[in-house]
Enzyme design. Structure first.
Site: not given
Length: 419
Positions: A163, A265, A301
């Site tokens: 990721r 992220k 989210e």
């Protein structure tokens, strides 16, 4: 990996500066020393008392290993790696506790990361013109380590590595390889083993950072990058612990936009939620649930968690479509749920579906699985259950946490054992 292997990579705790290219770096220290690689500059360490190892028995590293011998100390307890740190393990919250060591690795733009080093945990120096400070060129990851008898378990570290590489590509940054990332995590955890909480008391939270540390004035990728890992023992993320949390749906402010960076992220994704989150907490809510910014009716989210909606045997969660972070706990819960016989749907989930849901829960590295007790949307509050965990979320939480802590057979091959 053995502790002695970690020791061989240990370097003194020098606060590091950007490379010699970053001549604008401001330092109040009297002198700077160039490393043999000429890639970083190292200054003598400044320790806070709380950052020094707790053991009173210390020894100097030999002068042959460091020309800064007077600043380099290792406690006798470190080599044993079995003594627990002296803190109140029963009262861990989710707050930062300084530990012993951090891991640092650097590279230049267009280059590749080379082998990093362990340093004593301490503050770092950056040029005021560092890319991460001026243009937000930074990413982070989060994962945990758990103590099991005399070993420590990591949970799917290679997923975090992948990721980070995906996020680095989006943010125009070089990234460590998967192997470099995983080995760096292992070394950092073993060097801080005494901070891994006893079984059942919490976990060691691991925070890898990737940032543009080189100086840049015009809008452009930074000339130098730093990969850094630090750790901290933690307990529950929400003050409610594993008790139900209360969410409020935010329909005016948004976390991410199509074509943006919501799916990686990057550090900026988290600053933008602070306003709505602070307002929600001031009203007594635990956190905020965000909607899509186009139709303003599809769930995305929570500030730092993925969301799941349960109806009968069907578990629905918003599909990953560029504005939602592909959570590793989310991915794991989906696999666990399917292995337990549930039907999992990744799709557009309308906010109105919350009104008729049997259960709602959140997932994330920090929270693992957190049951939702209520959701408030446009002044209407919907509550779920009276006894905390719903049956489905409790079942999934139990299976996943027992896997993470090595209490059941890991048929998924998700855990990595360190000894």
């Amino acid at each position: 990996m053995e502790i002695n292997a970690v020791l061989s990579n240990f370097q003194p705790n020098y606060l590091f500066c950007p490379s010699s290219r970053s001549s604008a770096a401001i330092s109040t220290r009297a002198s700077l020393h160039h490393s043999s690689s000429q890639q970083t500059r190292l200054s003598p360490p400044l320790f806070h008392t709380r950052q020094v190892l707790a053991s009173a028995s210390c020894r100097n590293v030999s002068e042959a290993n460091s020309r800064f011998k007077s600043a380099v100390v290792l406690s006798d307890s470190y080599s044993e790696a079995s003594e627990l740190a002296d803190i109140e393990w029963d009262n861990l919250g989710f707050g930062f506790i300084p530990t012993d060591y951090m891991y640092v690795m650097k590279c230049t733009q267009g280059g590749s990361f080379s082998k990093g080093e362990l340093q004593r945990f301490g503050n770092i120096e950056l040029s005021p013109s560092a890319g991460v400070l001026n243009y937000g060129q930074g990413l982070f990851e989060g994962l945990k380590a758990y103590r099991k008898d005399d070993t420590v378990l990591l949970f799917r570290p290679e997923e975090n590595a992948l990721r980070m590489r995906q996020g680095a590509e989006r943010m125009c940054m070089p990234s460590p390889t998967v192997d470099q990332f995983v080995e760096a995590v292992k070394e950092t955890v073993l060097a801080n083993k005494r901070w891994v909480p006893p079984p059942g008391k919490g976990s060691l939270y691991i925070r890898p950072l990737l940032m543009g540390s080189g100086a840049v004035l015009g809008l452009a990728p930074a000339p130098e990058y730093t990969f850094l890992i630090y750790v901290s023992p933690v307990g529950n993320y929400f003050k409610e612990g594993v008790a139900p949390i209360n969410l409020i749906v935010e329909h005016e402010l948004h976390r991410a936009t199509p074509g943006g960076t919501g799916g990686v992220k990057t550090i900026g994704n988290y600053a933008v939620v602070l306003k709505a989150q602070s307002a929600a907490k001031a009203k007594g809510y635990s956190d905020v649930l965000y909607l899509d910014c186009v139709h303003k009716k599809y769930l995305e989210e929570v500030s730092s968690c993925n969301i799941f909606v349960v109806k009968g045997n069907i578990i629905s969660t918003p599909a990953i479509k560029g504005t939602i972070l592909p959570g590793i706990t989310r991915k794991s819960i989906i696999d666990v749920a399917r292995s337990q016989g549930f039907q999992v749907e990744e799709r557009l989930v309308e906010v109105d579906e919350l009104l008729d849901a049997d259960e709602v829960f959140c997932t994330g590295t920090a929270v693992v699985v957190s049951p939702v007790g209520s959701i408030t949307y446009k002044g209407k509050r919907v509550s779920y259950g009276l006894d905390g965990f719903g049956a489905v979320s409790k079942q999934l939480y139990s299976v996943l946490t027992r896997l993470q802590m090595g209490l059941i057979d890991d048929k998924m091959n998700w855990t990595v054992e360190l000894s």
